[in-house]
Design an enzyme around this catalytic site. Structure first.
Site, PDB file in Angstrom:
ATOM      1  N   LYS A 153      11.981   9.139  -1.761  1.00  0.00           N
ATOM      2  CA  LYS A 153      12.967   8.144  -2.186  1.00  0.00           C
ATOM      3  C   LYS A 153      14.391   8.646  -1.948  1.00  0.00           C
ATOM      4  CE  LYS A 153       9.994   6.126  -5.771  1.00  0.00           C
ATOM      5  NZ  LYS A 153       9.793   5.919  -7.222  1.00  0.00           N
ATOM      6  N   THR A 191       0.835  -1.188   0.000  1.00  0.00           N
ATOM      7  CA  THR A 191       0.000   0.000   0.000  1.00  0.00           C
ATOM      8  C   THR A 191       0.878   1.248   0.000  1.00  0.00           C
ATOM      9  OG1 THR A 191      -0.099   0.333   2.404  1.00  0.00           O
ATOM     10  CG2 THR A 191      -1.597  -1.307   1.463  1.00  0.00           C
ATOM     11  N   VAL A 203      12.582   2.607  -3.353  1.00  0.00           N
ATOM     12  CA  VAL A 203      13.384   3.627  -4.022  1.00  0.00           C
ATOM     13  C   VAL A 203      13.301   3.538  -5.545  1.00  0.00           C
ATOM     14  CG1 VAL A 203      15.749   4.450  -4.418  1.00  0.00           C
ATOM     15  CG2 VAL A 203      14.976   3.922  -2.104  1.00  0.00           C
TER      16      VAL A 203
END
Length: 833
Positions: A689, A562, A616
């Site tokens: 990220k 999620t 990432v």
């Protein structure tokens, strides 16, 4: 007349407890009697022994009517079973049952009058179950064409007068059996198990597994070559099937292995049963009455010659662990000797004792019901030392379970103990005490009772299965979650057959619904099945109870596909329960620094894995590469990265002349963007990220430290729908087309990059920058295609030619494959590969 050696068959209560099973027994005996001399030992029918105990208890209370009602229940079972097999003689058989039980009624009447049931009287009451069963079986065999004769075990087995658990006089028993066996070849002898008699003829019982013991004594006494115990299971299993669904019958064991299993309490074996067989050199076979063609388990002097043969996991529950520790060590103290002697004097069974190397502490495992008696005995024995504070107060931990690994080949290989304890440690099971005998045939440990199921399943999988079981609880059934389920459907069989990993989805949840089945959820149609679940309010729902179920399963992994906020609390609960986490969700890693560190520390504290490679660059091994650089002592000087495959795709579309509004809509339709593309276009996703990467370098930065320039400026009127936002992008098509044209004329390409420069720490300049950049041709970012991502690491060792990781960086299927790779990484680590 045949001079072949005898075989002995023993039938348990469940094997003769119903007409169907009793008929099978009659057929089995008839078939085997034709093959050679046979002796039969039989238990009481079904629950008869329990009913006899109940009747004795009622009679002791003076309730004769209740006791006789129980006797009527026993008679009804016997008559029903007999009549079903021989309807023509049902009346005669019923009369036979009444005659057999008449003395029982008289005995119960006497007990009710005196309100006392002595040990001898109790043994007499209990004897009627086997007497009725053996008498009827002999009668039914003869009626079916197999000549059989009831032989009263009380005239053959001689014991002392320890009623309830009498000790057998083996020499006198063998003498009587040898004198009787000559007349057994013409007619199959049917003996009642469990009962015997003193030399003066008083009825005794042999205690737990008494009928098996009877069969072993008969075999020893008549020089039988094999005893077959017919029961309701296919043989001795690798573990308790009630705890381990993958447990399976062991084909072959040695006598020594059987004795070890009996000693640690395996239900189907008892040391008393094994010893006569070992002394006589007879084999023991355990088979299933209803599956007579299955070979079952053979236990003999030779055992299996297969070096890879399975290992048995045995458990004994409802125990307590006593810990005794000396404060003042002395050679004269003799702690172990005194403690064991005191417990022996108090008639407390010790299932395990383990003493430290210097004798300063001792752990003993005893039955829970005996704790108070043991405590009193030890405090009395050590009273002086306790008064002088030379001994710590007795430590008691209950309930605990004794877990034992048994295998003949254990002493012939290395690292058995290491694998045993590593398997338990990997799932967060604390070992409270341990012991290994000189034979190296078994190793035992004590675990908390609450950990019994997970400990048994984990060690069973580590030693007996060709595959590693993995239990997955999946959060999210959207783009990534749906693709992961699709990949599991496609790869499940291959992973098990080729890689030895059995992935099983046991739970699936979205924001309002949840499904859970410890046995595993069928993958086909799983999303549709979840959609049919009644939704609940997300504000009041909790998944923690499902984590309590998940932690009991082999290699439990919580998989978060999620983008939800607040899941860090669920992660923490999972870690505390020994559950691994694989997350594609970036938000827990972008929490304030202290919260993020606390989350990672929680995983380390409970020795579980938290893998988040896909947070990432989708499935690209970016975090692992960075971790390896840092671990090997390299210094990272600069990280340059295109971390949004979705925005990278949009940049390439713009370069190809596609309008911004069309490019964004296409990226969304292909599953490259988040459900709301504004999350991608705002740059927040890339900023998270980049922050995750910077924190992997140990930089305590937060999201507010990122110098962020959105790819598309924020809307002047926030709160519009996604469709309205996409429609409004048309107003910016011309501006972005002009920007791309300017880049083309300058020989550059429009890209959206993150730049992490650790040298900026403490300078006041941003360490992390995220924004649109015009990249010169020839640079690694310039020739990215489609939704490709890349990360470039400039380090001390990679200064002239930066280390670059490049590949697909967006899409549900790609991200799902990265999640699956993290799952497999945990599985293979636990499996030692």
């Amino acid at each position: 007349m045949s001079s072949a050696p005898f075989q002995v068959m023993k039938f348990g209560g469940s094997s003769v407890g119903s007409p169907r099973r009793l008929r099978q027994v009659v057929e089995l005996i008839g078939r085997h009697a034709k093959q050679g001399p046979l002796a039969v030992v039989v238990s009481a029918m079904g629950d008869t022994t329990d009913w006899l105990i109940e009747a004795a208890g009622l009679a002791t209370k003076g309730d004769l009517e209740g006791a006789l009602t129980v006797v009527a229940r026993i008679a009804h079972l016997a008559k029903t079973n007999a009549a079903a097999l021989d309807p023509a003689r049902s009346t005669a058989l019923a009369a036979r049952v009444d005659t057999l039980l008449s003395p029982l009624q008289q005995l119960l009447q006497g007990i009710s009058l005196t309100r006392e049931c002595s040990a001898p009287s109790r043994d007499r009451v209990l004897s009627f179950g086997e007497l009725v069963s053996a008498t009827l079986l002999a009668d039914l065999l003869t009626a079916s064409g197999t000549e059989a004769t009831f032989r009263d075990a009380r005239q053959l087995l001689v014991t002392d007068d320890r009623f309830g658990a009498a000790r057998v006089d083996v020499a006198r028993t063998r003498e009587r059996l040898q004198a009787s066996v000559a007349g057994w070849r013409a007619s199959v002898p049917v003996l009642p198990g469990f009962i015997a008699a003193t030399p003066d003829g008083r009825t005794t019982t042999l205690g737990r597994n008494g009928s098996d013991y009877t069969a072993a004594l008969v075999a020893q006494g008549i020089d039988a070559t094999e005893v077959t115990v017919w029961t309701d299971v296919l043989g001795l299993h690798t573990a308790d099937p009630d705890l381990v669904s993958d447990a399976y019958p062991v084909a072959h064991l040695t006598h020594a292995e059987g004795l070890e299993l009996a000693a640690v309490g395996v239900r189907m074996l008892h040391p008393r049963t094994m010893i006569p067989l070992i002394e006589a050199g007879s084999s023991l076979r355990i088979r299933n009455t209803m599956h007579p063609d299955h070979p079952g388990t053979l236990i003999d002097a030779i055992g299996s010659r297969d070096g890879q043969r399975p290992t048995c996991i045995a458990t004994r529950e409802e125990l307590a662990l006593l810990g005794i520790e000396v404060r003042k060590l002395s050679d004269q103290f003799q702690l172990g000797e005194r403690v064991l002697a005191a417990l022996r004097e108090a008639e407390v069974t010790v299932w395990l004792s383990a003493q430290s190397a210097n004798g300063q502490s001792l752990a003993v495992v005893i039955p829970r019901p005996d704790v108070l008696r043991a405590q009193g005995a030890l405090e009395n024995e050590l009273a002086q030392e306790l008064a002088r504070h030379e001994v710590e107060p007795l430590a008691i931990r209950e309930p605990v379970t004794l877990l034992t690994l048994v295998a003949e080949a254990m002493g012939h290989g290395v690292n058995v103990a290491g694998r045993f304890f590593s398997a338990l440690g990997a799932v967060g099971v604390n070992v409270r005490a341990s012991a290994q005998g000189a034979s190296s045939r078994s190793i035992s440990c004590v675990v908390d009772a609450a950990d019994t199921a997970i400990a048994v399943r984990t060690t069973h999988a580590a030693f007996n299965l060709a595959h590693q079981q993995v239990s997955l609880f999946l959060l999210g059934r959207g783009t990534v979650g749906g693709q992961l389920l699709a990949q599991l459907r496609a790869q499940q069989a291959l992973l098990k057959d080729k890689h030895g990993i059995a992935l099983r989805v046991v739970g699936l949840a979205d924001s309002r619904r949840a499904l859970f089945d410890a046995a595993g959820l069928p993958l086909e149609g799983l999303e549709e099945r979840l959609a049919r679940v009644e939704p609940v309010d997300p504000e009041t729902r909790t998944l923690v109870p499902l984590l309590d179920e998940l932690r009991r399963l082999p290699v439990p992994i919580l998989v978060d596909c999620t983008a939800a906020s607040g899941v860090e609390a669920l992660y923490t609960e999972a870690f505390r329960r020994g559950i691994h986490v694989v997350g594609a969700n970036k938000k827990p890693l972008a929490l304030p620094w202290n919260d993020r560190e606390a989350l990672l520390s929680e995983a380390r504290r409970h020795h579980v894995a938290y893998h988040y490679e896909t947070t990432v660059a989708s499935s690209l091994p970016v975090i692992d590469t960075l971790a390896n650089l840092v671990r090997t002592g390299d210094t990272v000087r600069l990280i340059t990265a295109s971390l949004s495959g979705s925005v990278g795709f949009i940049c390439n579309e713009l370069t190809a002349g596609v309008p911004l509004s069309v490019a964004v809509r296409t990226a969304k339709e292909r599953g490259f963007t988040e459900a709301d593309p504004r999350e991608d276009l705002s740059g927040t996703d890339v900023a998270r990220k980049a922050l995750i990467l910077a924190r992997e370098l140990g930089l305590p930065l937060s999201l507010s430290d990122v110098a962020l320039e959105p790819f598309v400026p924020a809307e002047p009127r926030p709160g519009t729908t996604v469709d309205a936002f996409l429609q409004g992008l048309k107003s910016q098509d011309a501006a972005y087309a002009d920007r791309v044209t300017r880049c083309r004329h300058a020989g550059t390409v429009l890209r959206y990059l993150a730049r992490i420069d650790p040298s900026k720490v403490g300078t006041g300049s941003p360490v992390i920058r995220v924004g649109p950049v015009a990249v010169e041709a020839g640079q690694p970012a310039a020739d990215l295609r489609g939704s490709e991502s890349f990360v470039s690491f400039t380090t001390t060792r990679h200064s002239d030619f930066p280390l670059t990781v490049r590949g697909a960086g967006a899409g549900g299927a790609v991200t799902a494959s990265g999640v699956l790779a993290d799952i497999l990484r945990i599985s293979q680590t636990l499996r030692g590969r």
